[in-house]
Design an enzyme around this catalytic site. Structure first.
Site, PDB file in Angstrom:
ATOM      1  N   GLU A 323       7.155  -6.456   4.995  1.00  9.94           N
ATOM      2  CA  GLU A 323       5.857  -7.153   5.119  1.00  9.94           C
ATOM      3  C   GLU A 323       5.346  -7.552   3.737  1.00  9.94           C
ATOM      4  OE1 GLU A 323       3.730  -3.953   7.229  1.00  9.94           O
ATOM      5  OE2 GLU A 323       4.143  -5.048   9.072  1.00  9.94           O
ATOM      6  N   CYS A 419      -2.808  -2.412  13.432  1.00  4.59           N
ATOM      7  CA  CYS A 419      -3.737  -2.566  12.313  1.00  4.59           C
ATOM      8  C   CYS A 419      -4.557  -3.843  12.415  1.00  4.59           C
ATOM      9  CB  CYS A 419      -2.972  -2.546  10.995  1.00  4.59           C
ATOM     10  SG  CYS A 419      -1.546  -3.630  10.955  1.00  4.59           S
TER      11      CYS A 419
END
Lengths: 657, 657
Positions: A323, A419
């Site tokens: 990421e 998240c």
């Protein structure tokens, strides 16, 4: 750069959320959606009540930790943070309007947190339930301080909204305990979390509580990062001695932004959300300590991020693997990762840089991310989310090629790693705090975003009420009206957006020469009267955006932008194979607001061209003659609104012919 | 289509390898390289003697199986096939020139195979060493028949080159045993291998041995494939009962081309190497049995493969995930998988289709794959290999992005899964058999490839010697001379390559009207005299190739091709950021043969344009004004020769401005 120099900063200060009320055709509906729909929906998600969604178990984990229930921990090690973000969103919601029912729900869960807190102040459901003897043994991977940080942010928001101290006290107790564990004294850990977050949270906790030790602790964590001998190595050795194994596979230090001491870091590296959370804390500390070295590091990192590693949508972090940021200009559109949380974190950082530097360029990025890479993360109904925000999608392959397995064609109801949904909820619920700032001499009122709203602020003892009305982002008009108890000498600083080439400002109906903008802000200094009216008009043509030639994936392509809104083409409007569609370098587009489409959006229509594919071309892949092209209509919708109709192809970058 | 219909095919027959001698400026050096360098190098590799290369253990596995050594099996389950391909290459080499030393090496390893063969004929080092009780329990995953197939092909090549029967007898014994295990009789397995290969090998074994049961067994395997109830399901149930576990994760049937009975398959699906090996066997059986249904299935699959799923280089299989075909027109350049073995397999299939259909279009693809997607798999020195052959490389990201982890920027000395290096060796060593065919009425002599060579063939009892001289692929001239013991009525069929728009043919210096080519072949029928000379001249301009507009990744781009050679740009010649370089739609290129470059290649030079990047553009990713462009030189080299100098960027497809 590695020594600390001190300068007297006079930073801007955001006008606190409770003093700003959003009243806006674009944003009010979204705010209401978050408060009325998303908060209850996400509460259900935290309680595993959404059919078909990935389970969360967040509340249950705390119930087990508190002894209210029996069972095993379930979920990611950072599941606690989802409750933190939810409670923070609730705090933001309550700062607008108290709501006894919601407050009761929050108070009950805060009571639960109180019961889950250990006698020494420790509060983490994962370690309490699953590995009570192993606290602080894997800072690198296990998000212990990260979870603490999100709960601290929530406690501050809840306290500021309600004045109730219980949650704040819980988190101060936890912070006090953390302060005993970490530090430079003998017997303390010289460590820091693998995922930055507690650093910016501690600054907020300091600001809310007035306890400066929290600020010092934040500074400690930031300054320790990347120092040698390396904490993560020492931690692994200790863990091996203790548990006989080193835990997860070792990542390189840059993944954690721990490859160098932060003042020596010059390029944005590693996991993009971690990066912008850290850089946000660095900006906070640069201001709080007047630290020139930190300020300069922030500027350098900013320039690398937005000048070499940001998508036109304000998305960052181009690789699904880790990421993370990769190399400069590596911005593939179909495999863009551009996590919603990363665009949100970029807004956090941009706001802090803006307060510190008073330069429009930070507000431009904040606005760009907000209207594009952030807002694309949530569906129009608020009930589904993108974690990953690609700029080009071909569903046939997105569902097929493993090298794009993270790309989803439609938003998802929830995620195992959840998240993003609560992050975008708290961002929308707290939008009011991004709109205005009060300036250094306390007589400057900054307008950063054009969002219909009412704001109240005291500037050097003078109470000022400001009412903003606008139809932004669909047109470039905004009207600001001042309410004053008595005439006042003030400077109103109006952001002239970076995308705007032509603009006018009028006061009480008379066009005014505001002079050359200062750092992008038109400054109107005068003795203002009650009822004075400022009218802004920003030219908002459709622009064909070009990339820097080093962005290989955009070579020969343009993107459509109007005002802060980046557009895209969807298959439902333009047919399949969007890569074949081309527009001329001087293409003109009509702008029409369509109230019935996608919750109301300005649509761009124009004419491009497409290949004419004769029947005899079927089954012939390559030839020496180019295909003829014929005119074809082009219809573009805002990028943030894509994938709210029938799933299909989408592209932001369009061939330029 | 599901019933078998019979037609009297009169297919072409390849002129056997031992009757063709390559004498060619381009190919002879490569053939010598394979015989003199690659065969010894790969022998070392099979014996784990290459420093820094991934270990093979292939020979040692057989030594353990034979009882010559003790130890554990090591390597992939299909490690045996690497020896098969090596021995087949040795066979091809010996068919050109006997070499006692090499023959001794081969005979010794054939003796080893004899010792490793089990009393019942079974020969597989993996199961013999590692799981002797588990033969034939996992046909789907464990390549048991695949390995048998490669050893059969080797045995045929070795027998045809040397006349020695030992290896052939070993493999016939094994085939006989396999024929007892598999079949439609009670107690036999109605199964087939997850990786097709034995099917085409059994046809060769039948042709070499004359034992028709091998052809029948091949037909059985091909016809059982994809039937319901599904063999792979039955096999899993048996394995679970036997071993308590089902083995590797289940893949979808189409990965194995087992989703439908083969005559019902209309699209190329799944693992691309498996696909073309199966389709090759289908073409063999269509010819051997005169089966119209199978012939039609082959045609349909061919059209889907080359009309919708093939790169301009002749590479196939665009996804690293499962090394497979994906959806039509999904041909990304930077994440092209295009395994070397798949391009080789496409040549196998193309040759069989060509023999069956006598249509140039198959020879065109065979030639395209040969000079591009196959040849790119081996370095100029023969000692390093590409498994994956991308059409665009940006090393900075190829080494960084996990979504391109299979892409290598430089060729590798060996692989843990080492299917490609010996496959390309056997292809080059057997090139002679792709050049000519003899036609149905035995009086037609087909010339498919323009490769300097001597060929001897008897056409209806008339011995004919043909000598071909050419500087192909660097120019389009070829001269063919006939040696005849007496004048003969023959038809010489000369392929007019699909890439050629203008050509002439002369006989004995006089331009001849060869009439309209028949299926792409100019047919010269006359009473030929000894010494008659045919001169061919193919116009070979540089062509700008365009993709079908459905190929999204090539939108707005062109590729350079001259004759059969596809070109590419390398960073070393053109600087970095090749995606910025653009050429006009009518760009002209000079062609110069550079004897000192890359072993001697024709280089293309021309003028394109590049962005002018002013200093002030640094750090500004997006803007409303396009960058100015300035003329820039362009230098293209053959794609097959890329990555033989300093590593850097490469692209086949070039922006068209």
């Amino acid at each position: 750069m590695s020594t600390t120099e001190h300068t007297n900063f006079k930073p801007l200060k955001a006008i606190p959320l409770r003093q700003v009320t959003i009243q806006d055709p674009f944003w009010s509906a979204r705010e209401r959606n978050v408060i009325g729909t998303v908060i209850p929906y996400q509460w259900d998600a935290l309680n595993d009540g959404i059919p078909g969604a990935e389970p969360s178990h967040t509340i249950e984990n705390f119930r087990i930790a508190a002894g209210d229930a029996e069972g095993d921990y379930y979920g990611m090690v950072f599941q606690d943070s989802d409750l933190g973000k939810w409670l923070e969103t609730v705090g933001f919601a309550l700062s607008k309007e108290r709501n006894p029912e919601l407050e009761k729900l929050a108070d009950d869960v805060i009571d639960l947190l109180g019961r889950a807190q250990q006698p020494d102040g420790y509060l983490n459901s994962y370690y309490t339930v699953k590995a009570p003897g192993e606290r602080w043994t894997n800072l690198r991977d296990n998000h212990e301080l990260y979870c603490a940080g999100h709960l601290m942010e929530a406690a501050v928001a809840y306290y500021e909204a309600t004045g109730k101290r219980k949650f704040l006290d819980i988190m101060c107790r936890y912070a006090d305990y953390i302060g005993t564990v970490f530090g430079a004294e003998a017997g303390q850990k010289r460590g820091y979390d693998g995922h930055p977050e507690v650093e910016l949270a501690l600054v907020k906790l300091y600001q809310a509580s007035g306890n400066r030790s929290y600020l010092e602790l934040s500074k400690f964590f930031v300054e320790e990062r990347g120092q040698q001998p390396h904490f993560f190595d020492a931690e692994i050795r200790e863990r091996e001695a203790l548990q006989g194994a080193s835990g997860k596979k070792k990542r390189t230090y840059d993944y954690f932004q721990a490859h160098l001491p932060v003042k020596e870091q010059t390029t944005a590296e590693g996991h993009s959300v971690r990066a912008v959370y850290l850089y946000s804390a660095m900006a906070d500390l640069a201001v709080e300590y007047g630290d020139d070295g930190l300020k300069e590091a922030c500027r350098t990192l900013w320039n690398d991020t937005v000048g070499r590693k940001m998508y036109v949508t304000g998305g960052i972090g181009s690789s699904a693997y880790e990421e993370r940021f990769t190399v400069p200009y590596d911005l593939p559109n179909d495999r863009a990762y551009t996590e919603t949380c990363a665009a949100i974190g970029l807004m956090f950082w941009a706001q802090r840089m803006l307060q510190m530097e008073k330069d429009r360029k930070y507000a431009d990025v904040m606005e760009l991310a907000l209207y594009n890479g952030v807002l694309s993360g949530i569906s129009l109904d608020g009930k589904s989310y993108f974690y990953v925000n690609p700029l080009e999608v071909w569903p046939d392959t997105a569902n097929f090629r493993n090298d794009m397995h993270t790309v989803k064609v439609t938003r998802q109801p929830w995620f195992g790693c959840a998240c993003c949904p609560p992050n975008i909820a708290r961002l929308i619920a707290s939008l009011g705090q991004y709109v205005y700032s009060a300036g250094e001499d306390e007589r400057e009122l900054y307008v950063h975003l054009y969002v219909g709203s009412k704001a109240g602020v005291e500037l050097a003892g003078v109470p000022v009420q400001l009412t903003q009305q606008t139809n932004y982002p669909w047109d470039g008009q905004a009207e600001l009206q001042l309410s004053l108890q008595q005439p006042a000498d003030l400077t109103v600083c109006l952001r002239i957006p970076g995308w705007c080439r032509k603009w006018t400002v009028s006061v009480n109906g008379a066009e005014t020469d505001a002079g050359e903008p200062v750092n992008g802000y038109a400054k109107l200094t005068r003795t203002w009267q009650d009822g004075d009216r400022i009218e802004l008009s920003f030219d908002m043509p459709v622009e064909l955006m070009h990339s820097h030639p080093n962005v290989r994936s955009n070579a020969g392509k343009v993107a459509l932008q109007r005002g802060p809104i980046v557009y895209c083409l969807e298959e439902i409007d333009n047919g399949a194979n969007l890569q074949d569609l081309a527009i001329a370098s001087d293409a003109q587009f009509d702008v029409n607001y369509d109230a019935g489409l996608l919750g109301g959006v300005a649509v761009l229509t124009g004419v491009g061209s497409r290949s004419v594919i004769p029947a005899k071309a079927e089954g012939i892949l390559y030839g020496t003659r180019p295909f003829e092209r014929a005119a074809a209509p082009v219809k573009a919708i805002p990028y943030f609104a894509w994938s709210n109709r029938e799933p299909g192809e989408m592209t932001v970058w369009i061939r330029s012919s």
